[in-house]
Design a protein around this motif. Structure first.
Motif, PDB file in Angstrom:
ATOM      1  N   GLY A  34       0.827  -1.220   0.000  1.00  0.00           N
ATOM      2  CA  GLY A  34       0.000   0.000   0.000  1.00  0.00           C
ATOM      3  C   GLY A  34       0.851   1.256   0.000  1.00  0.00           C
ATOM      4  O   GLY A  34       0.629   2.172   0.789  1.00  0.00           O
ATOM      5  N   SER A  49       0.551   5.676  -1.991  1.00  0.00           N
ATOM      6  CA  SER A  49      -0.068   6.866  -1.424  1.00  0.00           C
ATOM      7  C   SER A  49       0.210   6.921   0.072  1.00  0.00           C
ATOM      8  O   SER A  49       0.671   5.941   0.669  1.00  0.00           O
ATOM      9  N   GLY A  50      -0.019   8.073   0.676  1.00  0.00           N
ATOM     10  CA  GLY A  50      -0.105   8.215   2.131  1.00  0.00           C
ATOM     11  C   GLY A  50       1.086   7.721   2.937  1.00  0.00           C
ATOM     12  O   GLY A  50       2.254   7.996   2.607  1.00  0.00           O
ATOM     13  N   GLY A  83       0.360  -1.320  -4.477  1.00  0.00           N
ATOM     14  CA  GLY A  83      -0.833  -0.502  -4.236  1.00  0.00           C
ATOM     15  C   GLY A  83      -1.507  -0.180  -5.551  1.00  0.00           C
ATOM     16  O   GLY A  83      -1.015  -0.529  -6.625  1.00  0.00           O
ATOM     17  N   SER A 104      -5.980  -8.347  -0.714  1.00  0.00           N
ATOM     18  CA  SER A 104      -7.074  -9.192  -0.207  1.00  0.00           C
ATOM     19  C   SER A 104      -7.005 -10.587  -0.826  1.00  0.00           C
ATOM     20  O   SER A 104      -7.825 -11.444  -0.503  1.00  0.00           O
ATOM     21  N   ASN A 129       1.495  -2.329   5.378  1.00  0.00           N
ATOM     22  CA  ASN A 129       0.852  -1.015   5.544  1.00  0.00           C
ATOM     23  C   ASN A 129      -0.496  -0.896   4.849  1.00  0.00           C
ATOM     24  O   ASN A 129      -1.316  -0.084   5.260  1.00  0.00           O
ATOM     25  N   GLY A 155      -4.128  -0.700   3.811  1.00  0.00           N
ATOM     26  CA  GLY A 155      -5.298  -0.719   4.687  1.00  0.00           C
ATOM     27  C   GLY A 155      -6.427   0.106   4.111  1.00  0.00           C
ATOM     28  O   GLY A 155      -6.203   1.031   3.320  1.00  0.00           O
ATOM     29  N   VAL A 180       1.926  -1.707  10.185  1.00  0.00           N
ATOM     30  CA  VAL A 180       1.293  -0.415  10.442  1.00  0.00           C
ATOM     31  C   VAL A 180      -0.111  -0.695  10.987  1.00  0.00           C
ATOM     32  O   VAL A 180      -1.028  -1.040  10.246  1.00  0.00           O
ATOM     33  N   ALA A 181      -0.205  -0.613  12.309  1.00  0.00           N
ATOM     34  CA  ALA A 181      -1.510  -0.789  12.966  1.00  0.00           C
ATOM     35  C   ALA A 181      -2.140   0.596  13.069  1.00  0.00           C
ATOM     36  O   ALA A 181      -2.264   1.294  12.051  1.00  0.00           O
ATOM     37  N   SER A 182      -2.458   1.044  14.275  1.00  0.00           N
ATOM     38  CA  SER A 182      -3.159   2.318  14.435  1.00  0.00           C
ATOM     39  C   SER A 182      -3.361   2.547  15.924  1.00  0.00           C
ATOM     40  O   SER A 182      -3.286   1.592  16.720  1.00  0.00           O
ATOM     41  N   TYR A 227     -12.392  -2.231  11.505  1.00  0.00           N
ATOM     42  CA  TYR A 227     -11.043  -1.631  11.529  1.00  0.00           C
ATOM     43  C   TYR A 227     -10.380  -1.874  12.883  1.00  0.00           C
ATOM     44  O   TYR A 227      -9.213  -2.280  12.967  1.00  0.00           O
ATOM     45  N   LYS A 234      -7.095  -4.098  13.487  1.00  0.00           N
ATOM     46  CA  LYS A 234      -5.863  -3.474  14.009  1.00  0.00           C
ATOM     47  C   LYS A 234      -5.480  -4.066  15.366  1.00  0.00           C
ATOM     48  O   LYS A 234      -4.293  -4.242  15.647  1.00  0.00           O
ATOM     49  N   TRP A 275      -4.048  10.373  13.939  1.00  0.00           N
ATOM     50  CA  TRP A 275      -4.528  10.915  12.650  1.00  0.00           C
ATOM     51  C   TRP A 275      -3.365  11.381  11.772  1.00  0.00           C
ATOM     52  O   TRP A 275      -2.510  12.141  12.217  1.00  0.00           O
ATOM     53  N   VAL A 287      -8.065   9.481   5.457  1.00  0.00           N
ATOM     54  CA  VAL A 287      -8.638  10.350   6.493  1.00  0.00           C
ATOM     55  C   VAL A 287      -9.393  11.516   5.863  1.00  0.00           C
ATOM     56  O   VAL A 287     -10.419  11.963   6.385  1.00  0.00           O
TER      57      VAL A 287
HETATM   58  P1  NAD Z   1      -4.162   5.679   1.886  1.00  0.00           P
HETATM   59  O1  NAD Z   1      -5.563   5.442   1.442  1.00  0.00           O
HETATM   60  O2  NAD Z   1      -3.490   6.969   1.587  1.00  0.00           O
HETATM   61  O3  NAD Z   1      -3.205   4.527   1.344  1.00  0.00           O
HETATM   62  C1  NAD Z   1      -3.590   3.202   1.331  1.00  0.00           C
HETATM   63  C2  NAD Z   1      -2.686   2.450   0.399  1.00  0.00           C
HETATM   64  O4  NAD Z   1      -3.106   1.078   0.377  1.00  0.00           O
HETATM   65  C3  NAD Z   1      -2.767   2.937  -1.055  1.00  0.00           C
HETATM   66  O5  NAD Z   1      -1.499   2.812  -1.664  1.00  0.00           O
HETATM   67  C4  NAD Z   1      -3.748   1.957  -1.685  1.00  0.00           C
HETATM   68  O6  NAD Z   1      -3.593   1.811  -3.092  1.00  0.00           O
HETATM   69  C5  NAD Z   1      -3.357   0.697  -0.956  1.00  0.00           C
HETATM   70  N1  NAD Z   1      -4.379  -0.340  -0.963  1.00  0.00           N
HETATM   71  C6  NAD Z   1      -5.679  -0.259  -0.596  1.00  0.00           C
HETATM   72  N2  NAD Z   1      -6.292  -1.441  -0.787  1.00  0.00           N
HETATM   73  C7  NAD Z   1      -5.346  -2.287  -1.264  1.00  0.00           C
HETATM   74  C8  NAD Z   1      -5.365  -3.654  -1.664  1.00  0.00           C
HETATM   75  N3  NAD Z   1      -6.480  -4.387  -1.615  1.00  0.00           N
HETATM   76  N4  NAD Z   1      -4.212  -4.184  -2.124  1.00  0.00           N
HETATM   77  C9  NAD Z   1      -3.076  -3.451  -2.221  1.00  0.00           C
HETATM   78  N5  NAD Z   1      -3.016  -2.153  -1.842  1.00  0.00           N
HETATM   79  C10 NAD Z   1      -4.128  -1.580  -1.382  1.00  0.00           C
HETATM   80  O7  NAD Z   1      -4.199   5.390   3.458  1.00  0.00           O
HETATM   81  P2  NAD Z   1      -3.181   5.698   4.633  1.00  0.00           P
HETATM   82  O8  NAD Z   1      -3.859   6.617   5.564  1.00  0.00           O
HETATM   83  O9  NAD Z   1      -1.833   6.027   4.123  1.00  0.00           O
HETATM   84  O10 NAD Z   1      -3.176   4.277   5.353  1.00  0.00           O
HETATM   85  C11 NAD Z   1      -2.069   3.409   5.337  1.00  0.00           C
HETATM   86  C12 NAD Z   1      -2.139   2.530   6.579  1.00  0.00           C
HETATM   87  O11 NAD Z   1      -2.029   3.338   7.746  1.00  0.00           O
HETATM   88  C13 NAD Z   1      -3.446   1.750   6.703  1.00  0.00           C
HETATM   89  O12 NAD Z   1      -3.174   0.446   7.194  1.00  0.00           O
HETATM   90  C14 NAD Z   1      -4.202   2.558   7.751  1.00  0.00           C
HETATM   91  O13 NAD Z   1      -5.113   1.760   8.449  1.00  0.00           O
HETATM   92  C15 NAD Z   1      -3.070   3.020   8.627  1.00  0.00           C
HETATM   93  N6  NAD Z   1      -3.377   4.175   9.456  1.00  0.00           N
HETATM   94  C16 NAD Z   1      -3.742   5.370   8.898  1.00  0.00           C
HETATM   95  C17 NAD Z   1      -3.996   6.450   9.739  1.00  0.00           C
HETATM   96  C18 NAD Z   1      -4.366   7.798   9.210  1.00  0.00           C
HETATM   97  O14 NAD Z   1      -4.732   8.661   9.998  1.00  0.00           O
HETATM   98  N7  NAD Z   1      -4.283   8.037   7.927  1.00  0.00           N
HETATM   99  C19 NAD Z   1      -3.904   6.308  11.126  1.00  0.00           C
HETATM  100  C20 NAD Z   1      -3.544   5.075  11.641  1.00  0.00           C
HETATM  101  C21 NAD Z   1      -3.275   4.023  10.804  1.00  0.00           C
END
Ligand code: NAD
Length: 260
Positions: free
Chosen positions: A11, A14-15, A35, A65, A90, A92, A140-142, A155, A159, A187, A193
């Motif tokens: 993943g 992005s992010g 991703g 998945s 990561n 999610g 990467v949990a949360s 979720y 996690k 966050w 988000v």
């Molecule tokens: P995001 O949506 O920016 O990125 C998610 C990434 O996962 C993307 O690259 C997307 O293409 C990929 N992805 C989604 N479904 C997929 C699949 N089925 N197979 C392969 N790749 C897939 O989200 P983010 O906020 O960067 O989240 C990344 C991780 O961090 C997640 O596990 C999320 O639960 C965790 N997290 C996020 C936050 C937050 O505030 N953003 C806080 C705590 C934990």
């Protein structure tokens, strides 16, 4: 510091995953991205981050998945990079609804992507890490791996499960050079988000800026978002020799969320 190592970050188009990939690349690790969506821009970003070290950046589009696609991704890592030294689980997704309204297919998808995918990548990566007697697994949990919020049953379950899975595999590898830990962000302003902020603005009839302030105010005492780069630096620390005996922790970086 990480020259010659290969990091697979699921993943990471992005992010947070992209932030992790950038920081690991800056330390000299080769990176395998994974991703959905545009691949060229994240690939160029990570290559630039590791330019001084002349790193290689690969990509595999496995859907996390799907266990068979995860197996194909791990085989790609072995064939093209000689295996995975640093595994960052990561990928999610999120869905918000009360349990009685929670779509069954969303429950299944969240458990598969946010929890089971880490089981599959770990079961496939650990044997080679054991053989090399070095490896880093960062899940990467949360903050939601440690405490709950209403409307996030799948979720929070995934996690919390990921934190438990982390501890178990950390114990299995405790006498080896392989460490297994979880990072628990509060966050972070990512597309995941941003969607929740926009939904909150619409639900409460307020501006997106007010919804953003409200979201932080409810949970995160710093009133600031954690950044993907900060989380990437925590991953770099876990990959350093100072991390050799950090095992089975769920390390929160959450602006004080869990201190309350
Ligand atoms: P995001 O949506 O920016 O990125 C998610 C990434 O996962 C993307 O690259 C997307 O293409 C990929 N992805 C989604 N479904 C997929 C699949 N089925 N197979 C392969 N790749 C897939 O989200 P983010 O906020 O960067 O989240 C990344 C991780 O961090 C997640 O596990 C999320 O639960 C965790 N997290 C996020 C936050 C937050 O505030 N953003 C806080 C705590 C934990």
């Amino acid at each position: 510091m990480l020259n010659g190592k290969t990091a697979l970050v699921t993943g990471s188009t992005s992010g947070i995953g992209l932030g992790m990939a950038n920081q690991l690349a800056a330390q000299g690790a080769n990176v395998i991205l994974n991703g959905f969506g545009d691949v060229d821009a994240p690939k160029a970003e990570v290559l630039a981050a590791g330019k001084a070290h002349g790193i290689r950046v690969g990509y595999h589009g496995a859907d996390m998945s799907k266990p068979a696609e995860i197996e194909a991704m791990m085989a790609y890592a072995t064939a093209e990079f000689g295996g995975v030294d640093i595994l960052v689980n990561n990928a999610g997704i999120q869905h918000v609804a009360n349990v009685e309204d929670f779509p069954v297919e969303k429950w299944d998808a969240i458990i598969a992507i946010n929890l089971s995918s880490a089981f599959h990548t770990m079961r496939l990566a650990v044997p080679a890490m054991r053989a090399k007697n070095w490896g880093r697994i960062i899940n990467v949990a949360s903050a939601h791996g440690l405490v709950a919020s209403a409307g996030k049953s799948a979720y929070v379950a995934a996690k919390h499960g990921l934190v438990g899975l982390t501890k178990s595999v950390a114990l299995e590898t405790a006498t080896t050079g392989v460490t297994v830990n979880a990072i628990c962000p509060g966050w972070v302003l990512t597309p995941l988000v941003q969607k929740q902020i926009e939904a909150k603005a619409e639900r409460e009839g307020v501006s997106v800026e007010d919804a953003q302030r409200g979201l932080l105010g409810e949970k995160q005492p710093s009133l600031q978002f954690v950044t993907p780069a900060q989380l990437g630096d925590l991953a770099v620390f876990l990959c350093s020799s100072a991390g050799d005996n950090v095992r089975g922790v769920a390390w929160n970086m959450d602006g004080g969320w869990l201190a309350q």
